[in-house]
Enzyme design. Structure first.
Site, PDB file in Angstrom:
ATOM      1  N   ASP A 253      22.628  13.284  41.294  1.00 55.73           N
ATOM      2  CA  ASP A 253      23.857  12.929  41.531  1.00 55.73           C
ATOM      3  C   ASP A 253      23.846  11.673  42.483  1.00 55.73           C
ATOM      4  OD1 ASP A 253      26.655  14.428  41.309  1.00 55.73           O
ATOM      5  OD2 ASP A 253      26.456  12.621  43.057  1.00 55.73           O
ATOM      6  N   ASN A 280      21.354   7.010  40.332  1.00 51.03           N
ATOM      7  CA  ASN A 280      22.427   6.717  39.203  1.00 51.03           C
ATOM      8  C   ASN A 280      22.094   7.218  37.825  1.00 51.03           C
ATOM      9  OD1 ASN A 280      23.399   5.166  36.823  1.00 51.03           O
ATOM     10  ND2 ASN A 280      24.141   3.635  38.137  1.00 51.03           N
ATOM     11  N   ASP A 301      27.914  16.496  32.894  1.00 51.91           N
ATOM     12  CA  ASP A 301      29.260  16.551  33.200  1.00 51.91           C
ATOM     13  C   ASP A 301      29.576  15.537  34.279  1.00 51.91           C
ATOM     14  OD1 ASP A 301      31.853  17.830  33.805  1.00 51.91           O
ATOM     15  OD2 ASP A 301      31.155  18.935  35.473  1.00 51.91           O
ATOM     16  N   CYS A 341      36.127  14.665  31.100  1.00 51.41           N
ATOM     17  CA  CYS A 341      37.093  15.393  31.608  1.00 51.41           C
ATOM     18  C   CYS A 341      38.163  14.276  31.772  1.00 51.41           C
ATOM     19  CB  CYS A 341      36.986  15.733  33.360  1.00 51.41           C
ATOM     20  SG  CYS A 341      36.401  14.620  34.324  1.00 51.41           S
TER      21      CYS A 341
HETATM   22  N1  SAH Z   1      29.112  19.022  37.609  1.00 45.65           N
HETATM   23  C1  SAH Z   1      30.078  19.158  38.590  1.00 45.65           C
HETATM   24  C2  SAH Z   1      31.081  18.112  38.800  1.00 45.65           C
HETATM   25  C3  SAH Z   1      30.718  16.652  38.579  1.00 45.65           C
HETATM   26  S1  SAH Z   1      31.683  15.646  39.603  1.00 45.65           S
HETATM   27  C4  SAH Z   1      30.558  20.855  38.727  1.00 45.65           C
HETATM   28  O1  SAH Z   1      30.662  21.307  37.612  1.00 45.65           O
HETATM   29  O2  SAH Z   1      30.815  21.018  39.998  1.00 45.65           O
HETATM   30  C5  SAH Z   1      31.091  14.302  39.275  1.00 45.65           C
HETATM   31  C6  SAH Z   1      29.929  13.935  39.897  1.00 45.65           C
HETATM   32  O3  SAH Z   1      29.119  12.686  39.619  1.00 45.65           O
HETATM   33  C7  SAH Z   1      30.097  13.620  41.481  1.00 45.65           C
HETATM   34  O4  SAH Z   1      29.296  14.452  42.308  1.00 45.65           O
HETATM   35  C8  SAH Z   1      29.669  12.074  41.600  1.00 45.65           C
HETATM   36  O5  SAH Z   1      28.965  11.921  43.092  1.00 45.65           O
HETATM   37  C9  SAH Z   1      28.814  11.872  40.708  1.00 45.65           C
HETATM   38  N2  SAH Z   1      28.518  10.616  40.125  1.00 45.65           N
HETATM   39  C10 SAH Z   1      29.564   9.904  39.542  1.00 45.65           C
HETATM   40  N3  SAH Z   1      28.897   8.620  39.086  1.00 45.65           N
HETATM   41  C11 SAH Z   1      27.643   8.759  39.024  1.00 45.65           C
HETATM   42  C12 SAH Z   1      26.552   8.100  38.309  1.00 45.65           C
HETATM   43  N4  SAH Z   1      26.783   6.965  38.042  1.00 45.65           N
HETATM   44  N5  SAH Z   1      25.330   8.743  38.491  1.00 45.65           N
HETATM   45  C13 SAH Z   1      25.161   9.927  39.065  1.00 45.65           C
HETATM   46  N6  SAH Z   1      26.197  10.673  39.701  1.00 45.65           N
HETATM   47  C14 SAH Z   1      27.212  10.050  39.698  1.00 45.65           C
END
Ligand code: SAH
Length: 398
Positions: A253, A280, A301, A341
């Site tokens: 994350d 990232n 996700d 989503c």
């Molecule tokens: N899979 C989780 C929900 C994901 S929400 C569940 O089911 O509970 C999306 C997440 O993506 C957030 O925590 C955000 O910090 C992260 N995020 C957003 N852009 C990102 C990127 N470019 N690389 C890694 N993480 C990222």
């Protein structure tokens, strides 16, 4: 029965007159009538109104939002008043549809899909986290809260009214306690996994309840004793489920704060086989590809890449990028649970994107199953707006 533009039979509010096209929309099972299909309206105050057509025929009661493009949200075809007893009954019916969920947190009311447009209610143990997302609904807040108390007897009700969508309704953004107490952290049990939800500050109402069934699905298809990768892990909920089956999980994350919560959740479950990586996901996937790493199970996700219609093409490019790289990382027989989503990326677009990614990946992928939000977040076919979460479970053929 007959109605009249100048007054409701119960005398509550003056009526709103809609076009034939607006009325037809309701008949087709969609609860919204847009501004362009409203012929005459009282203006001014939001609330519950009776709705008639040009001929004066009564069509039902609706929530009225004078400042929103979505002017009317259908509540009932009956001329009976919409009072706290009405809300209690509808909420009770929604709650009764959720049976046999192996978790202590789930969605009790999913707005339009439960005949309660613009109302979202999640249950976390004995506590409720609710969102009243339209001006019309906000006007009858006391009746809705009375209905929630009467139907569900919660220890507390928190209003997560910081959802940006409230701005379209001219409503303020705030988080307020409406009844009882609601703790900062609530521990949730879900299919044998424990995690901490943060109702006051976490994403959505404190956790991603809509992915509950997909977490179970991803883990069920992960190779026992294999290697798993969870991208965009947030508080680690997919990783926790995967870690019970896989020997090793890498969870990624971009947010260090989210990963700190995720690590706490792992400790709560006594799981020591998850490596948390702050990175990232786009870069991290490239790095894994360069290192020729392989995984038996991958979960993708990401957050909604398309926040508007205009950004769909760019978003699809982003989805394709991460999906084709994830496909390349799969072992033979390895599985990928991939999700989007973004409401604006429709199921067909999502499947087209996956086909293009598969073609470019150099791998052949079998579609094991299509999926969506968990059953407590029902999708109504007549109301495409209820279909925001799409998922597919793919398996690398060779
Ligand atoms: N899979 C989780 C929900 C994901 S929400 C569940 O089911 O509970 C999306 C997440 O993506 C957030 O925590 C955000 O910090 C992260 N995020 C957003 N852009 C990102 C990127 N470019 N690389 C890694 N993480 C990222």
């Amino acid at each position: 029965m007959s109605g009249n533009i100048s007054g409701d039979r119960d005398g509550a509010r003056p009526g709103v007159q809609v076009s034939a096209r607006g009325a037809a929309r309701w008949r087709a099972g969609h609860p919204w009538i847009y501004r362009s299909d409203v012929l005459a309206e009282p203006g001014g105050e939001p609330g519950i109104v009776s709705v008639t057509d040009r001929g004066g025929r009564f069509h039902g009661h609706a929530l009225y939002s004078p400042r929103s493009e979505i002017r009317l949200r259908f509540l009932s075809a009956s001329a009976d008043p919409i009072d706290d007893a009405w809300w209690t009954e509808r909420i009770r019916a929604a709650a009764a549809r959720r049976v046999g969920i192996d978790a202590t947190a789930w969605r009790v009311v999913h707005g339009e899909a439960d005949g309660l447009p613009s109302l979202v209610v999640d249950r976390y143990g004995p506590y409720l986290v609710a969102q009243l997302l339209s001006a019309g609904l906000e006007r009858v807040r006391d009746d809705v809260l009375a209905g929630l108390r009467e139907a569900l007897h919660p220890d507390g009700i928190l209003l997560r009214h910081d959802a940006a969508i409230r701005r379209h309704e001219g409503l303020s953004l705030e988080v307020t306690l409406a009844a009882g107490t609601v703790p900062q952290i609530i521990e949730v049990a879900e299919h044998g996994i424990r995690y901490r939800a943060a109702p006051w500050t976490g994403q959505k109402t404190g956790a991603f309840l809509d992915q509950r069934e997909n977490r179970v699905l991803a883990a069920a298809h992960a190779r026992a004793g294999g290697r798993a990768l969870d991208l965009f892990t947030y508080h680690g909920s997919f990783a926790l489920h995967l870690a019970r089956r896989a020997a090793e999980v890498i969870a990624v994350d971009a947010s260090a704060e989210a990963l700190a919560r995720a690590a706490e959740n792992a400790a709560l479950n006594g799981l020591t086989n998850i490596a948390w990586r702050e990175a990232n996901a786009f870069d991290y996937l490239r790095e894994l590809e360069r290192r020729e790493e392989r995984f038996d199970a991958i979960v993708l996700d990401p957050p909604a890449f398309a926040k508007t219609k205009a950004s769909v093409a760019k978003a699809v490019g982003g989805y394709k990028d991460i999906n084709l790289r994830a496909m390349r990382l799969l072992t033979a027989g390895g599985t990928l649970l991939t999700c989007s989503c973004s409401y604006h990326v429709h199921r067909g677009d999502f499947l087209d994107m996956l086909a293009a990614a598969a073609q470019d990946s150099g791998r052949r992928l079998e579609l094991v199953t299509l999926t969506g939000a968990a059953g407590d977040h029902p999708e109504i076919v007549n109301v495409p707006e209820t279909a925001y979460l799409k998922g597919a479970l793919l398996r690398a053929v060779d």
